[in-house]
Write an enzyme that holds these catalytic residues in place. Structure first.
Site, PDB file in Angstrom:
ATOM      1  N   CYS A  75     -11.217  29.086  -2.505  1.00 52.29           N
ATOM      2  CA  CYS A  75      -9.841  29.429  -2.885  1.00 52.29           C
ATOM      3  C   CYS A  75      -8.884  28.828  -1.858  1.00 52.29           C
ATOM      4  O   CYS A  75      -9.012  29.101  -0.660  1.00 52.29           O
ATOM      5  CB  CYS A  75      -9.718  30.953  -2.895  1.00 52.29           C
ATOM      6  SG  CYS A  75      -8.073  31.594  -3.179  1.00 52.29           S
ATOM      7  N   CYS A 185      -5.339  24.397  -6.240  1.00 46.93           N
ATOM      8  CA  CYS A 185      -5.832  25.743  -6.559  1.00 46.93           C
ATOM      9  C   CYS A 185      -7.138  25.536  -7.316  1.00 46.93           C
ATOM     10  O   CYS A 185      -7.208  24.684  -8.215  1.00 46.93           O
ATOM     11  CB  CYS A 185      -4.811  26.472  -7.436  1.00 46.93           C
ATOM     12  SG  CYS A 185      -5.418  28.009  -8.150  1.00 46.93           S
TER      13      CYS A 185
HETATM   14  N1  DGL Z   1      -8.244  29.959  -6.964  1.00 48.46           N
HETATM   15  C1  DGL Z   1      -7.173  30.389  -6.112  1.00 48.46           C
HETATM   16  C2  DGL Z   1      -6.698  29.223  -5.250  1.00 48.46           C
HETATM   17  O1  DGL Z   1      -7.426  28.285  -5.083  1.00 48.46           O
HETATM   18  C3  DGL Z   1      -6.141  31.091  -6.935  1.00 48.46           C
HETATM   19  C4  DGL Z   1      -5.203  31.891  -6.115  1.00 48.46           C
HETATM   20  C5  DGL Z   1      -4.599  33.058  -6.811  1.00 48.46           C
HETATM   21  O2  DGL Z   1      -5.332  33.971  -7.162  1.00 48.46           O
HETATM   22  O3  DGL Z   1      -3.377  33.058  -6.913  1.00 48.46           O
HETATM   23  O4  DGL Z   1      -5.626  29.208  -4.715  1.00 48.46           O
END
Ligand code: DGL
Length: 266
Positions: A75, A185
């Site tokens: 993430c 993301c």
């Molecule tokens: N997959 C997360 C990232 O890479 C999402 C973040 C979120 O939950 O806003 O930033």
């Protein structure tokens, strides 16, 4: 003492980090893995750094209890807000994920790149630090992808709402002459077909999955924790603290792997 058969741990605010997990299991087919989808707390991107650090501690504690040998913070938002804390406070290697603006800066011909990421990533000190040098030569057009993670978590990957939202984020970047688009993301690689349909062929879409998988291999190797036994049949466990349907849909394309998905509160 960790051994090569201990699992590689992964966590994300939800299902998106499986885009990274897929790259890792493709490159390292003999490794056991445990993936945590903290969907109950998604999106992380709208939370404060303190809240994100607290969630990362909770996820790390779970994976340490499972005796993971290395943790991939799958993430960008968690990495850019908490990786320093995690590396300082836990005695286990962490692999983090940051938006791939450096590779984008190397290939741009218009000297203008776009980045789509969460508010938490774009406002983080780490992103500010990484991007400040690049900004001296290259224009970076930042856009917060507000609402995209919620739609993916809610199973609306291929919806009219998704197309409308993506178009509203991407059209302004296209008109500013970007020739590379960084997906900052881990949920967004699942949107590549929809993004391609909007931006056309002339814009390169860049994500960090492959680089993270290579880095994971290098760090495991460095710690003598890489499982090189070609006959080893690995197990893949996924824990999700919400209903698992959207996750199952995202993983439909994976064949021939033993994957066990459990709904569990954590
Ligand atoms: N997959 C997360 C990232 O890479 C999402 C973040 C979120 O939950 O806003 O930033």
């Amino acid at each position: 003492m960790k051994s090569i058969s201990n699992a590689i741990g992964f966590f994300d605010s939800g299902v998106g980090g499986t885009s990274i997990w897929k790259e890792v299991i493709a490159l390292l087919p003999n490794e056991n893995t445990i993936y945590l989808s903290d969907s109950k707390n998604a999106p992380y991107g709208e939370k404060s750094t303190e809240e994100i650090v607290a969630l990362c501690k909770k996820n790390t504690a779970f994976l340490l209890q499972k005796d993971c040998k290395l943790i991939v913070v799958a993430c960008n938002t968690a990495t850019t807000n908490a990786i320093e804390y995690l590396r300082t406070h836990y005695n286990i290697p962490f692999i983090g994920i940051e938006p791939a603006i450096k590779p984008a800066a190397l290939i741009t011909k218009t000297n203008t790149i776009g980045i789509l990421a969460t508010k938490g990533t774009l406002n983080s000190n780490l992103f500010e630090k990484t991007s400040s040098n690049i900004r001296k030569k290259i224009q970076i057009k930042e856009t917060i992808g507000k609402g995209l993670v919620e739609l993916i978590e809610g199973g609306k990957l291929h919806s009219k709402e998704m197309t409308t939202l993506l178009t509203s984020f991407l059209k302004p970047m296209i008109s500013k002459n970007i020739d590379s688009l960084v997906l900052g993301c881990t949920h967004y690689p699942y949107l590549i077909p929809q993004i391609r349909a909007i931006v056309g062929d002339r814009i390169q879409i860049i994500d960090s999955g492959e680089a993270v998988a290579k880095q994971t291999k290098a760090i495991l190797s460095k710690h003598h924790l890489l499982n090189t036994d070609k006959n080893y049949v690995p197990q893949h466990e996924i824990f999700i603290n919400k209903e698992k349907t959207s996750l199952e849909n995202l993983l439909k394309t994976i064949e021939g792997k033993k994957i066990c998905i459990t709904e569990k509160d954590f």
